[in-house]
Design a protein around this motif. Structure first.
Motif, short mmCIF file in Angstrom:
data_model
loop_
_atom_site.label_atom_id
_atom_site.label_comp_id
_atom_site.label_asym_id
_atom_site.label_seq_id
_atom_site.Cartn_x
_atom_site.Cartn_y
_atom_site.Cartn_z
N VAL A 9 -47.80 12.84 51.43
CA VAL A 9 -47.22 13.78 52.40
C VAL A 9 -48.12 14.99 52.55
O VAL A 9 -48.40 15.43 53.67
N TRP A 10 -48.61 15.54 51.44
CA TRP A 10 -49.48 16.71 51.52
C TRP A 10 -50.82 16.38 52.16
O TRP A 10 -51.37 17.18 52.92
N VAL A 11 -51.36 15.22 51.87
CA VAL A 11 -52.61 14.80 52.52
C VAL A 11 -52.39 14.69 54.02
O VAL A 11 -53.22 15.12 54.83
N LEU A 12 -51.26 14.12 54.42
CA LEU A 12 -50.94 14.00 55.84
C LEU A 12 -50.80 15.37 56.49
O LEU A 12 -51.32 15.60 57.59
N ILE A 13 -50.13 16.30 55.83
CA ILE A 13 -49.96 17.65 56.38
C ILE A 13 -51.30 18.34 56.55
O ILE A 13 -51.60 18.92 57.62
N PHE A 14 -52.15 18.30 55.51
CA PHE A 14 -53.46 18.94 55.62
C PHE A 14 -54.35 18.24 56.64
O PHE A 14 -55.11 18.89 57.36
N GLY A 15 -54.25 16.94 56.73
CA GLY A 15 -55.02 16.21 57.73
C GLY A 15 -54.61 16.58 59.15
O GLY A 15 -55.45 16.78 60.02
N LEU A 16 -53.31 16.67 59.38
CA LEU A 16 -52.84 17.06 60.71
C LEU A 16 -53.21 18.51 61.03
O LEU A 16 -53.52 18.83 62.18
N ALA A 17 -53.17 19.38 60.02
CA ALA A 17 -53.58 20.77 60.24
C ALA A 17 -55.06 20.83 60.62
O ALA A 17 -55.45 21.55 61.55
N ALA A 18 -55.90 20.07 59.93
CA ALA A 18 -57.33 20.04 60.25
C ALA A 18 -57.57 19.47 61.64
O ALA A 18 -58.39 19.99 62.41
N LEU A 19 -56.84 18.43 61.99
CA LEU A 19 -56.96 17.85 63.33
C LEU A 19 -56.55 18.84 64.40
O LEU A 19 -57.20 18.96 65.44
#
Length: 105
Positions: A8-18
């Motif tokens: 979940v945290w990887v997904l959140i940080f990935g979406l923030a970077a995107l």
């Protein structure tokens, strides 16, 4: 499909970077030029459209299916009252009462 805490945290940080990359692409491609007026009108309307889509999906979605219940009627009553320019506090109180009344039935 269930995600782990780390996923979940990887997904959140990935979406923030995107999101940051997408926001950076606009100024880089435009290079200081003005947007056409028709494009500016569309961009201004994107945030309310996205917000309303999120509200509708959170209001009607139940897992992987769509459902309508007492909470839907409460939100509809509050929306109608706010549309008719009633006070926010009154609208919330009436929506709570309608929802509680329907759930009690």
């Amino acid at each position: 499909m269930t995600l782990t805490y780390n996923q979940v945290w990887v997904l959140i940080f990935g979406l923030a970077a995107l999101t940051v990359m997408i926001k950076a692409v606009g100024p880089v491609l435009l290079g200081g030029r003005e947007l056409p007026p028709w494009f500016s009108r569309v961009v201004v309307l994107m945030a309310p459209a996205l917000l309303s889509a999120l509200v509708v999906t959170s209001m009607f979605a139940s897992g992987r299916s769509w459902s309508m219940g007492a909470h839907t009627a409460g939100v509809a009553v509050a929306a109608m009252m706010l549309w008719r320019r009633c006070s926010l506090v009154l609208s919330v109180v009436v929506a709570v009462l309608v929802t509680a009344g329907l759930r009690a039935i």
